[in-house]
Design an enzyme around this catalytic site. Structure first.
Site, PDB file in Angstrom:
ATOM      1  N   SER A   1       0.828  -1.213   0.000  1.00 28.71           N
ATOM      2  CA  SER A   1       0.000   0.000   0.000  1.00 28.71           C
ATOM      3  C   SER A   1       0.854   1.251   0.000  1.00 28.71           C
ATOM      4  O   SER A   1       0.347   2.358   0.151  1.00 28.71           O
ATOM      5  CB  SER A   1      -0.904  -0.004   1.237  1.00 28.71           C
ATOM      6  OG  SER A   1      -0.119  -0.088   2.408  1.00 28.71           O
TER       7      SER A   1
ATOM      8  N   ASN B   1      -1.616  -2.012  13.538  1.00 27.56           N
ATOM      9  CA  ASN B   1      -3.065  -1.750  13.518  1.00 27.56           C
ATOM     10  C   ASN B   1      -3.411  -0.427  14.191  1.00 27.56           C
ATOM     11  O   ASN B   1      -4.203   0.354  13.671  1.00 27.56           O
ATOM     12  CB  ASN B   1      -3.824  -2.895  14.199  1.00 27.56           C
ATOM     13  CG  ASN B   1      -3.630  -4.207  13.466  1.00 27.56           C
ATOM     14  OD1 ASN B   1      -3.095  -4.216  12.361  1.00 27.56           O
ATOM     15  ND2 ASN B   1      -4.048  -5.304  14.084  1.00 27.56           N
TER      16      ASN B   1
ATOM     17  N   THR C   1     -37.267  29.043 -10.059  1.00 27.25           N
ATOM     18  CA  THR C   1     -37.699  27.765  -9.495  1.00 27.25           C
ATOM     19  C   THR C   1     -38.071  26.937 -10.712  1.00 27.25           C
ATOM     20  O   THR C   1     -38.574  27.499 -11.699  1.00 27.25           O
ATOM     21  CB  THR C   1     -38.917  27.902  -8.553  1.00 27.25           C
ATOM     22  OG1 THR C   1     -40.037  28.348  -9.311  1.00 27.25           O
ATOM     23  CG2 THR C   1     -38.676  28.863  -7.409  1.00 27.25           C
ATOM     24  N   HIS C   2     -37.808  25.665 -10.681  1.00 23.72           N
ATOM     25  CA  HIS C   2     -38.009  24.774 -11.844  1.00 23.72           C
ATOM     26  C   HIS C   2     -37.240  25.291 -13.063  1.00 23.72           C
ATOM     27  O   HIS C   2     -37.642  25.039 -14.194  1.00 23.72           O
ATOM     28  CB  HIS C   2     -39.492  24.648 -12.217  1.00 23.72           C
ATOM     29  CG  HIS C   2     -40.387  24.356 -11.057  1.00 23.72           C
ATOM     30  ND1 HIS C   2     -40.743  23.088 -10.685  1.00 23.72           N
ATOM     31  CD2 HIS C   2     -40.981  25.178 -10.146  1.00 23.72           C
ATOM     32  CE1 HIS C   2     -41.529  23.131  -9.617  1.00 23.72           C
ATOM     33  NE2 HIS C   2     -41.680  24.394  -9.266  1.00 23.72           N
TER      34      HIS C   2
ATOM     35  N   SER D   1     -12.665  25.310 -28.521  1.00 25.23           N
ATOM     36  CA  SER D   1     -12.942  24.033 -29.174  1.00 25.23           C
ATOM     37  C   SER D   1     -11.904  23.829 -30.258  1.00 25.23           C
ATOM     38  O   SER D   1     -11.424  24.788 -30.858  1.00 25.23           O
ATOM     39  CB  SER D   1     -14.341  24.068 -29.776  1.00 25.23           C
ATOM     40  OG  SER D   1     -14.429  23.200 -30.884  1.00 25.23           O
TER      41      SER D   1
ATOM     42  N   LYS E   1     -16.109  29.034 -29.880  1.00 25.60           N
ATOM     43  CA  LYS E   1     -16.457  28.483 -28.577  1.00 25.60           C
ATOM     44  C   LYS E   1     -15.606  28.994 -27.419  1.00 25.60           C
ATOM     45  O   LYS E   1     -14.417  29.245 -27.540  1.00 25.60           O
ATOM     46  CB  LYS E   1     -16.328  26.964 -28.621  1.00 25.60           C
ATOM     47  CG  LYS E   1     -17.333  26.324 -29.555  1.00 25.60           C
ATOM     48  CD  LYS E   1     -18.667  26.161 -28.912  1.00 25.60           C
ATOM     49  CE  LYS E   1     -18.693  24.805 -28.254  1.00 25.60           C
ATOM     50  NZ  LYS E   1     -19.971  24.529 -27.649  1.00 25.60           N
TER      51      LYS E   1
ATOM     52  N   ASN F   1     -15.699  27.406 -23.695  1.00 25.11           N
ATOM     53  CA  ASN F   1     -16.366  26.394 -22.886  1.00 25.11           C
ATOM     54  C   ASN F   1     -15.988  26.480 -21.406  1.00 25.11           C
ATOM     55  O   ASN F   1     -14.838  26.745 -21.072  1.00 25.11           O
ATOM     56  CB  ASN F   1     -16.026  24.993 -23.403  1.00 25.11           C
ATOM     57  CG  ASN F   1     -16.536  24.767 -24.815  1.00 25.11           C
ATOM     58  OD1 ASN F   1     -17.562  25.328 -25.204  1.00 25.11           O
ATOM     59  ND2 ASN F   1     -15.815  23.973 -25.574  1.00 25.11           N
TER      60      ASN F   1
ATOM     61  N   GLU G   1     -17.482  22.281 -15.600  1.00 20.75           N
ATOM     62  CA  GLU G   1     -17.996  20.960 -15.990  1.00 20.75           C
ATOM     63  C   GLU G   1     -17.229  19.853 -15.279  1.00 20.75           C
ATOM     64  O   GLU G   1     -17.805  18.855 -14.839  1.00 20.75           O
ATOM     65  CB  GLU G   1     -17.884  20.775 -17.502  1.00 20.75           C
ATOM     66  CG  GLU G   1     -18.892  21.621 -18.271  1.00 20.75           C
ATOM     67  CD  GLU G   1     -18.600  21.667 -19.768  1.00 20.75           C
ATOM     68  OE1 GLU G   1     -18.097  20.676 -20.320  1.00 20.75           O
ATOM     69  OE2 GLU G   1     -18.868  22.717 -20.374  1.00 20.75           O
TER      70      GLU G   1
ATOM     71  N   TYR H   1      -9.050  -5.517  13.278  1.00 13.27           N
ATOM     72  CA  TYR H   1      -8.432  -5.131  12.015  1.00 13.27           C
ATOM     73  C   TYR H   1      -8.582  -6.226  10.959  1.00 13.27           C
ATOM     74  O   TYR H   1      -8.437  -7.413  11.243  1.00 13.27           O
ATOM     75  CB  TYR H   1      -6.941  -4.806  12.208  1.00 13.27           C
ATOM     76  CG  TYR H   1      -6.280  -4.387  10.900  1.00 13.27           C
ATOM     77  CD1 TYR H   1      -6.385  -3.082  10.444  1.00 13.27           C
ATOM     78  CD2 TYR H   1      -5.603  -5.319  10.111  1.00 13.27           C
ATOM     79  CE1 TYR H   1      -5.823  -2.709   9.229  1.00 13.27           C
ATOM     80  CE2 TYR H   1      -5.037  -4.949   8.893  1.00 13.27           C
ATOM     81  CZ  TYR H   1      -5.148  -3.639   8.463  1.00 13.27           C
ATOM     82  OH  TYR H   1      -4.602  -3.273   7.257  1.00 13.27           O
TER      83      TYR H   1
ATOM     84  N   LYS I   1      -7.710   4.321   2.552  1.00 14.81           N
ATOM     85  CA  LYS I   1      -6.905   5.530   2.347  1.00 14.81           C
ATOM     86  C   LYS I   1      -6.939   6.050   0.916  1.00 14.81           C
ATOM     87  O   LYS I   1      -7.092   7.247   0.679  1.00 14.81           O
ATOM     88  CB  LYS I   1      -5.464   5.270   2.801  1.00 14.81           C
ATOM     89  CG  LYS I   1      -5.351   5.279   4.316  1.00 14.81           C
ATOM     90  CD  LYS I   1      -4.029   4.802   4.830  1.00 14.81           C
ATOM     91  CE  LYS I   1      -3.871   3.307   4.804  1.00 14.81           C
ATOM     92  NZ  LYS I   1      -4.949   2.521   5.451  1.00 14.81           N
TER      93      LYS I   1
HETATM   94  N1  ARG Z   1      -0.902  -1.086   5.325  1.00 15.07           N
HETATM   95  C1  ARG Z   1      -1.811  -1.464   6.358  1.00 15.07           C
HETATM   96  C2  ARG Z   1      -3.098  -0.652   6.231  1.00 15.07           C
HETATM   97  O1  ARG Z   1      -3.076   0.355   5.629  1.00 15.07           O
HETATM   98  C3  ARG Z   1      -1.209  -1.225   7.701  1.00 15.07           C
HETATM   99  C4  ARG Z   1      -1.751  -2.076   8.781  1.00 15.07           C
HETATM  100  C5  ARG Z   1      -1.343  -3.469   8.577  1.00 15.07           C
HETATM  101  N2  ARG Z   1      -1.709  -4.304   9.660  1.00 15.07           N
HETATM  102  C6  ARG Z   1      -1.709  -5.646   9.556  1.00 15.07           C
HETATM  103  N3  ARG Z   1      -2.050  -6.296  10.587  1.00 15.07           N
HETATM  104  N4  ARG Z   1      -1.371  -6.234   8.471  1.00 15.07           N
HETATM  105  O2  ARG Z   1      -4.123  -1.029   6.710  1.00 15.07           O
END
Ligand code: ARG
Length: 489
Positions: free
Chosen positions: A23, A110, A155-156, A277, A283, A285, A290, A317, A325
């Protein structure tokens, strides 16, 4: 990078699994909070004599150096690492030796990740509120400059009643103020420390979670360690608050798009925030508006995504949570960018006051006021409403002859039926024009009711209509002042 969790398994994961599991591309964004959290953690461990002062100093110095090196670009975050927590810990141990391994005493990833995200989000909440605050100030500024800019309220999407551009734009000010309040309220729930909950059950070490939370400038500690590592409500809430902001922006965006069209021509956006455009040379735009409208989709999607990933998830967890995230960061970035582009768009737009005024005169938006006129002369509102409607219908069916217009500026007051709308020499139309409540001759008015007199023109004048709406929140100048001071608070 080696696997710090090698033990029960050989940690000989496949390349595909490593990539799937990692991650760091997303959570590297929390490097600062991760280090900040670790510094507080060592300080607490040393305060509680779980590690010695000299060990704490070595770890703390090592962490400061890592932070400095990441910021200066000297240390590149290795995207092959599993996550930011592993990366920082491993670099630390490589740099300062075995003492680095003591950092992870009385905590787990965790509670560490739960802490990092809370620290990161509280920062983002403050930044977003700062930007909304700027947007509200800009709205106040625009309102102040357009207290007398008469326009049609809708309105509308049908012309409804006269308002001012100040009144209109302040409506958005109110929405953004509530958006800010929602975020301030959320801050209280975000700024609570989960650290020390460890994996889920707490720790046997004599630690001090309250002390650590105070070092991090947090307002308290999560009371249940299982909840501490499982709770992502605050992320759902943030995603929802951001969705409401995006929704508000999308409504304003939609109106910017409509108002910039040639058919409306109420406002003109600066070249800096519009595009041309590739094929149609004429144009201009409103692409930014948008895009803000379009990006609302991903912000709503992220909210639904986070809710779905938490649905039915057992305590505590689970790796599913790693997905949160990417989603919340995307909502944050999208809303921040949308707010910024809106600030640029609104601060540089040109408001076509005359055009709005002219367009407001052509839609019978004072028909309610015409009924009110008869009410002031003693008629019941329902009857007055009916007559006013019949007059509108008469105007729509009958075109007006050119002769009734003045053709000399200096005589227009007496003879021109356009009254305040008289355009002097330009007033002589080549073709019959539309009848409006403002130019309808008094003789015609009288056919509908004997109560009509020449004071009707002043009464239904759009400026009068706006000024007479004195109920709290209405369009009168006093109300505009009241709304502005409410927003300034
Ligand atoms: N990269 C993990 C997350 O974002 C961190 C926590 C990992 N914990 C675990 N027990 N594997 O959730």
């Amino acid at each position: 990078m080696s696997k710090l969790w090698k033990g029960r398994t050989s940690a000989k994961t496949s390349v595909l699994a490593d990539e799937f599991n990692s991650s760091i591309k997303i959570d590297k964004r929390m490097y600062k909070e991760d280090i900040e959290g670790s510094m507080a953690h060592v300080a607490m461990l040393s305060h509680c004599n779980v590690i010695t002062k000299s060990e704490a100093k070595k770890i703390s110095d090592g962490l400061s150096k890592i932070l400095k090196d990441i910021e200066s670009g000297k240390l590149k975050i290795d995207e092959k690492a599993e996550d930011i927590h592993m990366f920082v810990e491993e670099v630390l141990t490589k740099r300062i030796g075995v003492v680095g391994k003591k950092l992870h005493t009385a905590r787990s990833r965790n509670d560490q990740v739960a802490l990092d995200i809370r620290l990161n989000l509280r920062k983002e909440i403050t930044l977003i509120n700062f930007t909304i605050d700027k947007l509200i100030s800009l709205i106040i500024d625009i309102a102040n400059k357009n207290r007398d800019t008469i326009m049609s309220g809708f309105t509308h999407l049908q012309k409804a009643q006269p308002i001012t551009f100040a009144h209109y734009i302040l409506a958005y000010g109110m929405m953004f103020k509530r958006d800010m309040e929602r975020l301030y309220d959320l801050y209280k729930r975000v700024n609570i420390s989960p650290i020390g909950a460890c994996a889920l059950a707490g720790t046997t070490y004599k630690t001090d979670r309250v002390y650590e939370a105070k070092l991090l400038d947090m307002d308290g500690v999560c009371e249940n360690s299982i909840d501490a590592v499982s709770d992502r409500d605050f992320i759902v809430e943030f995603a929802s608050d951001l969705s409401i902001i995006a929704m508000h922006l999308s409504r304003l965006a939609e109106e910017m798009i409509i108002f910039t069209s040639a058919e409306f021509d109420y406002i003109e956006l600066s070249d800096a925030v519009t595009t041309g455009s590739s094929i149609m040379p004429q144009k201009k735009n409103s692409d930014m508006a948008e895009l803000v409208r379009g990006k609302t989709g991903r912000v709503f999607g992220n909210l639904m995504n986070i809710l779905t990933l938490l649905k039915g998830l057992p305590l505590a967890y689970n790796k599913d949570m790693q997905e949160d995230k990417e989603l919340i960061f995307d909502s944050i970035d999208t809303v921040k960018n949308s707010l910024s582009i809106f600030i640029e768009m609104l601060s540089t737009m040109k408001i076509n006051k005359e055009r709005m005024r002219e367009d407001a005169s052509a839609g019978f938006i004072n028909a309610t006021d015409l009924a009110d006129y008869l009410v002031t002369k003693g008629m019941a509102f329902r009857d007055a409403y009916k007559i006013s409607g019949e007059i509108v219908s008469y105007c729509l069916k009958n075109k007006r002859d050119g002769d009734n217009y003045c053709n000399k500026r200096d005589t227009h007051v007496e003879s021109c039926n356009r009254q305040s709308q008289c355009r002097g020499e330009l007033c002589e139309p080549a073709v019959p024009t539309l009848l409006t409540l403002e130019n309808l001759p008094l003789e015609v008015y009288k056919k509908f009711s004997k109560l009509f007199d020449k004071d009707v023109y002043k009464f239904i004048d759009l400026e009068t209509c706006v000024k007479r709406r004195t109920s709290i929140g209405g369009s009168s100048p006093k109300n505009i002042d009241r709304q502005i001071s409410f927003l300034k608070k």
